[in-house]
Structure formats: structure tokens, C-alpha cells
Write an enzyme that holds these catalytic residues in place. Structure first.
Site, mmCIF file in Angstrom:
data_model
loop_
_atom_site.group_PDB
_atom_site.id
_atom_site.type_symbol
_atom_site.label_atom_id
_atom_site.label_comp_id
_atom_site.label_asym_id
_atom_site.label_seq_id
_atom_site.Cartn_x
_atom_site.Cartn_y
_atom_site.Cartn_z
ATOM 1 N N CYS A 119 20.174 54.397 37.294
ATOM 2 C CA CYS A 119 20.195 53.225 36.390
ATOM 3 C C CYS A 119 20.326 51.929 37.189
ATOM 4 C CB CYS A 119 21.379 53.300 35.435
ATOM 5 S SG CYS A 119 21.429 54.759 34.401
ATOM 6 N N SER A 152 37.021 38.938 30.157
ATOM 7 C CA SER A 152 35.688 38.427 29.806
ATOM 8 C C SER A 152 34.872 38.025 31.030
ATOM 9 C CB SER A 152 35.804 37.222 28.870
ATOM 10 O OG SER A 152 36.584 37.518 27.749
ATOM 11 N N ALA A 153 35.529 37.931 32.189
ATOM 12 C CA ALA A 153 34.841 37.640 33.458
ATOM 13 C C ALA A 153 34.213 36.244 33.496
ATOM 14 C CB ALA A 153 33.791 38.701 33.764
ATOM 15 N N LYS A 160 40.767 31.844 22.464
ATOM 16 C CA LYS A 160 39.437 31.267 22.587
ATOM 17 C C LYS A 160 38.419 31.921 21.658
ATOM 18 C CE LYS A 160 39.905 31.174 27.357
ATOM 19 N NZ LYS A 160 41.290 30.859 27.657
ATOM 20 N N HIS A 215 36.129 29.779 33.677
ATOM 21 C CA HIS A 215 36.224 28.719 32.662
ATOM 22 C C HIS A 215 36.184 27.335 33.302
ATOM 23 C CE1 HIS A 215 37.067 31.309 29.255
ATOM 24 N NE2 HIS A 215 37.934 31.995 29.988
ATOM 25 N N SER A 253 44.896 34.172 30.442
ATOM 26 C CA SER A 253 43.654 33.430 30.621
ATOM 27 C C SER A 253 43.973 31.940 30.703
ATOM 28 C CB SER A 253 42.736 33.704 29.432
ATOM 29 O OG SER A 253 41.489 33.104 29.651
ATOM 30 N N CYS A 276 24.791 60.321 37.785
ATOM 31 C CA CYS A 276 25.244 60.184 39.177
ATOM 32 C C CYS A 276 26.696 60.623 39.380
ATOM 33 C CB CYS A 276 25.054 58.749 39.672
ATOM 34 S SG CYS A 276 26.094 57.541 38.825
HETATM 35 C C1 LIG Z 1 41.062 40.379 27.218
HETATM 36 C C2 LIG Z 1 41.194 39.421 28.359
HETATM 37 C C3 LIG Z 1 40.205 38.471 28.595
HETATM 38 C C4 LIG Z 1 40.335 37.558 29.640
HETATM 39 N N1 LIG Z 1 39.291 36.740 29.960
HETATM 40 C C5 LIG Z 1 39.396 35.888 31.005
HETATM 41 C C6 LIG Z 1 38.294 35.103 31.414
HETATM 42 O O1 LIG Z 1 37.180 35.233 30.913
HETATM 43 N N2 LIG Z 1 38.486 34.204 32.406
HETATM 44 C C7 LIG Z 1 39.701 34.023 33.004
HETATM 45 O O2 LIG Z 1 39.810 33.151 33.849
HETATM 46 N N3 LIG Z 1 40.739 34.824 32.700
HETATM 47 C C8 LIG Z 1 40.611 35.756 31.734
HETATM 48 N N4 LIG Z 1 41.640 36.584 31.409
HETATM 49 C C9 LIG Z 1 42.887 36.478 32.165
HETATM 50 C C10 LIG Z 1 42.805 37.195 33.499
HETATM 51 O O3 LIG Z 1 42.197 38.446 33.373
HETATM 52 C C11 LIG Z 1 44.218 37.337 34.016
HETATM 53 O O4 LIG Z 1 44.844 36.081 33.988
HETATM 54 C C12 LIG Z 1 44.279 37.860 35.429
HETATM 55 O O5 LIG Z 1 43.499 39.012 35.583
HETATM 56 C C13 LIG Z 1 45.728 38.134 35.764
HETATM 57 O O6 LIG Z 1 45.798 38.661 37.052
HETATM 58 P P1 LIG Z 1 47.171 39.224 37.597
HETATM 59 O O7 LIG Z 1 46.922 39.566 39.018
HETATM 60 O O8 LIG Z 1 48.267 38.286 37.258
HETATM 61 O O9 LIG Z 1 47.453 40.518 36.699
HETATM 62 P P2 LIG Z 1 46.874 42.000 36.821
HETATM 63 O O10 LIG Z 1 45.430 42.015 37.110
HETATM 64 O O11 LIG Z 1 47.308 42.724 35.600
HETATM 65 O O12 LIG Z 1 47.598 42.568 38.094
HETATM 66 C C14 LIG Z 1 48.974 42.881 38.115
HETATM 67 C C15 LIG Z 1 49.152 44.051 39.048
HETATM 68 O O13 LIG Z 1 50.536 44.305 39.233
HETATM 69 C C16 LIG Z 1 50.717 45.697 39.329
HETATM 70 N N5 LIG Z 1 52.105 45.995 39.012
HETATM 71 C C17 LIG Z 1 52.736 45.814 37.831
HETATM 72 N N6 LIG Z 1 54.012 46.219 37.903
HETATM 73 C C18 LIG Z 1 54.206 46.669 39.170
HETATM 74 C C19 LIG Z 1 55.322 47.225 39.863
HETATM 75 N N7 LIG Z 1 56.508 47.409 39.253
HETATM 76 N N8 LIG Z 1 55.155 47.599 41.152
HETATM 77 C C20 LIG Z 1 53.969 47.418 41.776
HETATM 78 N N9 LIG Z 1 52.886 46.913 41.169
HETATM 79 C C21 LIG Z 1 52.994 46.522 39.888
HETATM 80 C C22 LIG Z 1 49.729 46.253 38.317
HETATM 81 O O14 LIG Z 1 49.425 47.607 38.544
HETATM 82 C C23 LIG Z 1 48.539 45.330 38.495
HETATM 83 O O15 LIG Z 1 47.606 45.820 39.417
HETATM 84 C C24 LIG Z 1 41.512 37.553 30.414
HETATM 85 C C25 LIG Z 1 42.490 38.535 30.196
HETATM 86 C C26 LIG Z 1 42.307 39.482 29.210
HETATM 87 C C27 LIG Z 1 43.300 40.595 29.078
#
Ligand SMILES: Cc1cc2nc3c(=O)[nH]c(=O)nc-3n(C[C@H](O)[C@H](O)[C@H](O)COP(=O)(O)OP(=O)(O)OC[C@H]3O[C@@H](n4cnc5c(N)ncnc54)[C@H](O)[C@@H]3O)c2cc1C
Length: 472
Positions: free
Chosen positions: A399, A45-46, A249, A49, A335, A439
Site C-alpha cells: 500500500c 490532529s497533527a 477547537k 497551529h 493542544s 505486510c
Molecule cells: C485529541 C487530541 C488532538 C490534538 N491535536 C493537536 C494538534 O493538532 N496540534 C497541536 O499542536 N497539539 C495537539 N494536541 C496536543 C498535543 O498532542 C499534546 O500537547 C502533546 O502531544 C503533549 O505532549 P507531551 O509530551 O506533553 O505528552 P505525551 O505525548 O502524552 O507524553 C508523555 C509521556 O510521558 C510518559 N509517562 C507518563 N507517566 C510516566 C511515568 N510515571 N514514568 C515515565 N514516563 C511516564 C508517557 O508514557 C508518555 O510517553 C492534541 C491532543 C489530543 C489528545
């Protein structure tokens, strides 16, 4: 031998790399995809919070409020699109009025600044396009909106500039204890480090189990969205939440930092952690749910649907702790993980230091980032840029008014764009109403020229996503 290997380059891995890049350490990030922020960090949701959602006294609450407080200055320093637009949690019934009061009390206990409950008249003045059923709301002025993929990218770029290694298209497949730390097995060979930090998002459970006893399950939970044209984004100012329920939420309506409108998400547990499909059925559910908040959205102006998968987990909150000696999990970061990420990065560095990793400042550390966004420049700045480099005078994405100069620049950064969507995330080319219809082919042409590959070899997105040919 690395001091620290970070597994996963979403916003959490990037924030960990950014925090550690200030110190005189050998650090590398291992990412299985062909770019950073390819998991939940690009499909959420970007929202930054404010911090009234997590239960008081929890690590999630602490890191949420801290991350929210860090966002404005960090985004300014790293030139990441961010706006402190404030959020409203709206009640539609007397029972929800009581829930708003409880959220207010929790927010105050969590240390959220500036919280207040606004009554009917003020609420409808703040957001004239709400349904008349909206009764009152919890207003959090510290909440914001951000470009989530750019947040991760910016932190990763600064880390790489300061010597952090980044292995893309490198998947961690196993882990083995060594005399000095860990041997990490990947599809491209072994790497060794004293410490490993598991930031693998929705895959962090599998990665944890490669090295540590099984202690938690990841419960992938998909959320789908409508993304609408800027005509709709202009109808709202704040992020509009409904009262939270047991499943999360709820469906929100919010302008995005790029000026569009986002409506969603739902919350459905899915067996496949990589399932980012969207369905007509769930999108219809989201539309019905959002109608409680507003009837002013014209869904004919939708330009894209997308979905992201939350790393919900059996432990409940963020799992940030040592699973084994030298193995630190930042697992199940659901989240508000996007908000908390910069605070998580610093917290991980603190935990490593407490465990014996010396954090001596890196000589010559260069912080900050500046991105040229042509359409944001004054006429004088545009003219002088074009005089220096005529490619800034050729608009490729009509755009979003993105020039050839910006696209070329995106292929020459610390983590260069190599795919059409990589260019999109870095420049906004293809983010507008036509979604790259015009584009896209020009971006393919430029990417091929700048990367020295044939056009047929340019990818849209992940490895294998050929546009003009099918690899046999
Ligand atoms: C629908 C939705 C809405 C959300 N809205 C919000 C919001 O509004 N505000 C907020 O604060 N948070 C929000 N969140 C939560 C937030 O997006 C996540 O908490 C955050 O992006 C998690 O980041 P991360 O780096 O832990 O995971 P990810 O971004 O998933 O990164 C994990 C990375 O690990 C890599 N990886 C996995 N396995 C391996 C492997 N074996 N070897 C090498 N690389 C690997 C993946 O490719 C990936 O790039 C939301 C999440 C979702 C899904």
C-alpha cells in the site's frame, strides 16, 4: 548523577532532550513505555497551529506562535514529513462571522503572520468541497500538518546521538529530595539528578504530586477520529476548522501529511487517562458534526479509528514552572502542545539556565537526520540503492511502497524499532489501505530476524501486546 532527568518522552520530553543535547550536560529521559511518543504525541490532529487560538499575552500564545515559526526549518533539518497547507476557520452563521473577526484580531495581537479573512467566493474556490453554508473564513497560511510521532522521534534520536540517555520501559514511581537535587524512584531502580523536568503528559499531575505540593489537577479529555484513505485526502487542501466553542477547537477535516484524511476529534472528559477506546456513538457524533463543513467525505473509505487523550488541566494553560527547587514542570501540555513543543524545549532550557544550570555548548554536537523513503526517490536513486543493497528492491508494504531495506534500517537507528507499530511509525509500513493485513506477518519476520528473537516474541505495540502467542 545526572544534570537533568526528563520524565516522559512524548514530543515535549523529546523537545526538551533535543534542546539540552546541544550543551555539555549529562541528561537522560525516563519513559514508561517501550518506545517514544506513545501517549498524546501519537494520537492527535497533527496540526501545526498558527496561533490565533490561545488568549493574547499568555505563555501558550507565545510558545504556539514561536513553535509554528520553528516547524518548517526544524522538519527540514530533521527530515520529518511536514507541509505548510494553511488552515481555514469557517463560519456558518452571522454570529460565527463575528467570532471569525474576533479570532482575526486575537491572531494579529499574537503575532500570527499573513492572517486574513476570506469571503464566500474565495473560500469556495480554495476548497470546492465545502457545503454551500460555509460563509467566510479566517485563513492562516502559516499553519501546517506534520507527522507527529516522527517529530518526537526525530528530536529524541538526535538527542540520543549526542549522548542523552533513554530509559524505556522505566516508570517513575516516586521522588525524594537529595542533598544535590532529586532521587527519582523507578521500577528499575533509583536515578539521581540536580534537576528534574516533568514532561509526563496526561500523567504529569501524578508525577508532580510525587515531589511537590498538589497545585493543579489534570482533566483527561478524550478525542476520537476517523482516518480515511488517500482517495478522501485528495479532496481537500487546507485544514478546515469550525468556529471554536467552550469545549475546544471543534471537529476538523484535514488532509494528513501522509495524504490521508482525518476527521475529528470530539472532546469528552474521561476518568481513565489511558482510555484510548473508540465508540460507535461518538464516531457518529463526529460524522454529524463534520457534515456541517462538507458532505464530500465517503466514510466507506475509512481505514482506522483512533483516540488520544488531552492533558487539560485546572490551571487552564500550559503549566511550565518550578514546582520545587530543582523540579521543573512542563505539565498539562494540551493542544497546541505539538506545535509549541520545540519552543517549549528551548524555553525549558532557558528556565534551567536562569536557575543556575550552566549551558556550555557541547563539543561535536551533530544536528540533523536523514531518512531513506524509497517511494520518494527518483528512478536513478532507486536503482543505485538497490544495486548497493538488494533489500531495497523487495517491497514489503504494497500500500505504501515500503521496502525491506527501510524496515531493516528502522531497526538500526539511535532508537531502533522493536515492535510492528514501531516499524509502522518509522517507515509507514502498515499505514495504508490494508492497515498491515498483508505486510504485518512479513514485518514480524524481519523484526524477529533483525532483533534476534523468536517470531512469537515480537510485539504489535505496547509491552505485552503479543501477536502470535500469549505469554503465560
Ligand atoms: C485529541 C487530541 C488532538 C490534538 N491535536 C493537536 C494538534 O493538532 N496540534 C497541536 O499542536 N497539539 C495537539 N494536541 C496536543 C498535543 O498532542 C499534546 O500537547 C502533546 O502531544 C503533549 O505532549 P507531551 O509530551 O506533553 O505528552 P505525551 O505525548 O502524552 O507524553 C508523555 C509521556 O510521558 C510518559 N509517562 C507518563 N507517566 C510516566 C511515568 N510515571 N514514568 C515515565 N514516563 C511516564 C508517557 O508514557 C508518555 O510517553 C492534541 C491532543 C489530543 C489528545
Amino acid at each position: 548523577m545526572y544534570d537533568v532527568l526528563i520524565i516522559g518522552c512524548g514530543v515535549v520530553g523529546a523537545a526538551a532532550a533535543y534542546a539540552l543535547s546541544r550543551y555539555d550536560l549529562r541528561v537522560a529521559v525516563i519513559e514508561k513505555e517501550n518506545d517514544v511518543a506513545m501517549g498524546a504525541s501519537r494520537a492527535n490532529s497533527a496540526i501545526i497551529h498558527a496561533g490565533f487560538d490561545p488568549e493574547e499575552g499568555t505563555l501558550d500564545a507565545l510558545l504556539n506562535v514561536r513553535g509554528c515559526a520553528m516547524a518548517e526549518e526544524l522538519c527540514r533539518r530533521l527530515d520529518v514529513p511536514y507541509k505548510k497547507n494553511g488552515s481555514l476557520v469557517i463560519s456558518f452563521s452571522p454570529e460565527e462571522d463575528a467570532a471569525i473577526d474576533r479570532l482575526y484580531a486575537r491572531g494579529v495581537a499574537n503575532g500570527v503572520p499573513g492572517l486574513r479573512v476570506v469571503g464566500y467566493d474565495e473560500l469556495h474556490e480554495m476548497e470546492p468541497n465545502l457545503t454551500p453554508d460555509a460563509r467566510k473564513a479566517l485563513y492562516a497560511p502559516s499553519a501546517g500538518i506534520v507527522s507527529p510521532w516522527d517529530y518526537a522521534l526525530a528530536m529524541a534520536e538526535v538527542a540520543v546521538r549526542n549522548g542523552t540517555g533513554l530509559f524505556l520501559e522505566t516508570e517513575v514511581t516516586g521522588a525524594k529530595k537529595s542533598e544535590e537535587g532529586w532521587i527519582i524512584r523507578t521500577n528499575r531502580g533509583d536515578l539521581e539528578a540536580r534537576y528534574v523536568v516533568n514532561c509526563a503528559g496526561v500523567h504529569s499531575g501524578e508525577v508532580h504530586d510525587m515531589a511537590c505540593p498538589h497545585t493543579f489537577d489534570i482533566i483527561p479529555c478524550k478525542g476520537q477520529y476517523f482516518l480515511l484513505d488517500k482517495s478522501e485526502g485528495a479532496k481537500f487542501t487546507h485544514t478546515l476548522f469550525q468556529c471554536p466553542s467552550k469545549v475546544g477547537k471543534g471537529v476538523l477535516v484535514s488532509p494528513t501529511v501522509h495524504g490521508n484524511l482525518i476527521v475529528g476529534p470530539d472532546a469528552v472528559n474521561v476518568p481513565d487517562p489511558d482510555d484510548t477506546s473508540t465508540t460507535a456513538q461518538q464516531l457518529a457524533f463526529i460524522k454529524r458534526a463534520a457534515a456541517k463543513t462538507t458532505s464530500a467525505v465517503d466514510y466507506r473509505a475509512q481505514i482506522r479509528n483512533f483516540a488520544g487523550v488531552r492533558a487539560n488541566n485546572s490551571a487552564g494553560g500550559f503549566i511550565i514552572s518550578f514546582g520545587e527547587k530543582g523540579w521543573l514542570d512542563a505539565a498539562g501540555i494540551k493542544s497546541p502542545g505539538l506545535t509549541a513543543a520545540p519552543a517549549i524545549g528551548e524555553y525549558l532550557a532557558e528556565l534551567l539556565e536562569k536557575d543556575g544550570l550552566a549551558l556550555n555548548p557541547r563539543a561535536g554536537f551533530v544536528d540533523g537526520r536523514k531518512v531513506v523513503r524509497f517511494k520518494e526517490l527518483s528512478s536513478e536513486e532507486k536503482n543505485s540503492l538497490i544495486a548497493r543493497d538488494p533489500r531495497y528492491g523487495r517491497v514489503i508494504c504494497r500500500c505504501e511502497t515500503v521496502t525491506e531495506g527501510e524496515i531493516v534500517a528502522s531497526t538500526r537507528t539511535e532508537i531502533p524499532a522493536r515492535t510492528v507499530d514501531g516499524v509502522k511509525r518509522r517507515t509507514n509500513a502498515g499505514m495504508g489501505r490494508c492497515q498491515g493485513g498483508f505486510c504485518g506477518p512479513r514485518v514480524v519476520e524481519i523484526l524477529a530476524r533483525e532483533s534476534g528473537v523468536e517470531m512469537k516474541d515480537v510485539l504489535k505495540d505496547k509491552t505485552g501486546s503479543y501477536i502470535l502467542s500469549e505469554k503465560l
